[in-house]
Design a protein around this motif. Sequence first.
Motif, PDB file in Angstrom:
ATOM      1  N   SER A  54       0.805  -1.222   0.000  1.00  9.29           N
ATOM      2  CA  SER A  54       0.000   0.000   0.000  1.00  9.29           C
ATOM      3  C   SER A  54       0.837   1.271   0.000  1.00  9.29           C
ATOM      4  O   SER A  54       0.278   2.362  -0.043  1.00  9.29           O
ATOM      5  N   CYS A  55       2.160   1.148   0.042  1.00 14.66           N
ATOM      6  CA  CYS A  55       2.998   2.345   0.118  1.00 14.66           C
ATOM      7  C   CYS A  55       2.814   3.257  -1.093  1.00 14.66           C
ATOM      8  O   CYS A  55       2.782   4.485  -0.956  1.00 14.66           O
ATOM      9  N   ALA A  56       2.697   2.676  -2.282  1.00 12.02           N
ATOM     10  CA  ALA A  56       2.506   3.493  -3.478  1.00 12.02           C
ATOM     11  C   ALA A  56       1.206   4.279  -3.398  1.00 12.02           C
ATOM     12  O   ALA A  56       1.154   5.465  -3.758  1.00 12.02           O
ATOM     13  N   VAL A  61       1.314   7.384  -5.859  1.00 18.14           N
ATOM     14  CA  VAL A  61       2.142   6.968  -7.000  1.00 18.14           C
ATOM     15  C   VAL A  61       1.431   5.888  -7.801  1.00 18.14           C
ATOM     16  O   VAL A  61       0.893   4.937  -7.233  1.00 18.14           O
ATOM     17  N   GLN A  62       1.439   6.042  -9.118  1.00 20.17           N
ATOM     18  CA  GLN A  62       0.915   5.019 -10.014  1.00 20.17           C
ATOM     19  C   GLN A  62       2.067   4.144 -10.500  1.00 20.17           C
ATOM     20  O   GLN A  62       3.012   4.631 -11.119  1.00 20.17           O
ATOM     21  N   HIS A 139      10.234   3.028  -8.536  1.00 21.59           N
ATOM     22  CA  HIS A 139       9.800   4.395  -8.833  1.00 21.59           C
ATOM     23  C   HIS A 139      10.703   5.347  -8.072  1.00 21.59           C
ATOM     24  O   HIS A 139      11.068   5.089  -6.921  1.00 21.59           O
ATOM     25  N   LYS A 140      11.062   6.449  -8.689  1.00 21.39           N
ATOM     26  CA  LYS A 140      11.907   7.445  -8.032  1.00 21.39           C
ATOM     27  C   LYS A 140      11.300   8.834  -8.219  1.00 21.39           C
ATOM     28  O   LYS A 140      10.859   9.177  -9.311  1.00 21.39           O
ATOM     29  N   GLU A 277      -1.168  11.536   0.112  1.00 21.51           N
ATOM     30  CA  GLU A 277      -0.072  12.432   0.485  1.00 21.51           C
ATOM     31  C   GLU A 277       0.269  12.216   1.949  1.00 21.51           C
ATOM     32  O   GLU A 277      -0.613  12.269   2.806  1.00 21.51           O
ATOM     33  N   PRO A 278       1.538  11.969   2.267  1.00 21.76           N
ATOM     34  CA  PRO A 278       1.918  11.731   3.665  1.00 21.76           C
ATOM     35  C   PRO A 278       1.523  12.896   4.562  1.00 21.76           C
ATOM     36  O   PRO A 278       1.614  14.064   4.174  1.00 21.76           O
ATOM     37  N   LEU A 279       1.092  12.581   5.774  1.00 22.43           N
ATOM     38  CA  LEU A 279       0.637  13.608   6.705  1.00 22.43           C
ATOM     39  C   LEU A 279       1.750  14.573   7.073  1.00 22.43           C
ATOM     40  O   LEU A 279       1.486  15.760   7.307  1.00 22.43           O
TER      41      LEU A 279
END
Length: 308
Positions: A54-56, A61-62, A139-140, A277-279
């Motif tokens: 689930s990190c993507a 991120v796609q 992915h980068k 988006e990370p908190l």
Amino acid sequence: MKELRKKPVNTPMIAVTGGKGGTGKSTVAVNLAAGLSARGLKVMLVDVDVDGPSCATLLGVQLEGGEEVKTFIPKIEASKCTGCRRCVEICPEHALVGLHGQVPRLFEELCSGCKACQLVCEPKAIENGWKKIGNIYTHKTNGLGLIVGELRPTEPRSPVMARATVMKALEELKTHKYDVAILDTAPGVHNAVAQPLWVADLALAVTEPTPLGAHDLNFILDLARELGLPAEVVLNKADIPGGLREEAMRLARERGVEVTVEIPLDNELLRSYMAGEPLVKMNPASPAGRALGVLVQKIENRLKGGEM
């Protein structure tokens, strides 16, 4: 077992893990990686929760393309097979069946790819066959590298896929410079969880103040101890109504493990999840955002101080 857990690369590696699912392990891993990246560190985030990565999604991120991961399955050449059944008898998963004098039949979904059948086949009737078990995506973006392992649906070989994902991360770390790697493990204490723990320098055990959270925290701390891996606790949902915060704190004290940070319940975490988006970037001033910021700061200080 400490002497068996060897350091494969110089890059510090932190495994974010936890015995129980649903404690917020991936949320912590993503926010830690994003927070360190925002502070100028070059970070690799590795999603080793191959059954449900689930990190993507949490990063918005796609993922596209991907490198296929394959495993061995026996390909029996009927013209060479004598029907001796040695392969049937040696198979630990009972993936091969057949009577004497017959060419064995393979139940592919049971095969672990151990190659024992091929090793004992005297007439050399078993050739290399392969099947796809999943994909590894890379992915980068903005100093943050992402590696995601995803097991193919219905495939039961989580440890094999987890191992392949870890090896891909090590390959990347050996060829490119990173300041730290964050490994998001699967929940539980099984083989697929152990794969990233083998290469880590520190385990952050994410738990919650519930009976199951405390129960399973014991198991993940036991596993870390058996591997000789230093561990600390991240107490998520620390102020949940009716929660067992004091029980979790007592358990950590008894085990001699530090509670690195307490993260309160915060609806902003849900909003950040939905926004991808990370908190720590979307709303760092929220209660959970501030707590995650404390975690990021502590890890940054240790990295810069050469403590890992």
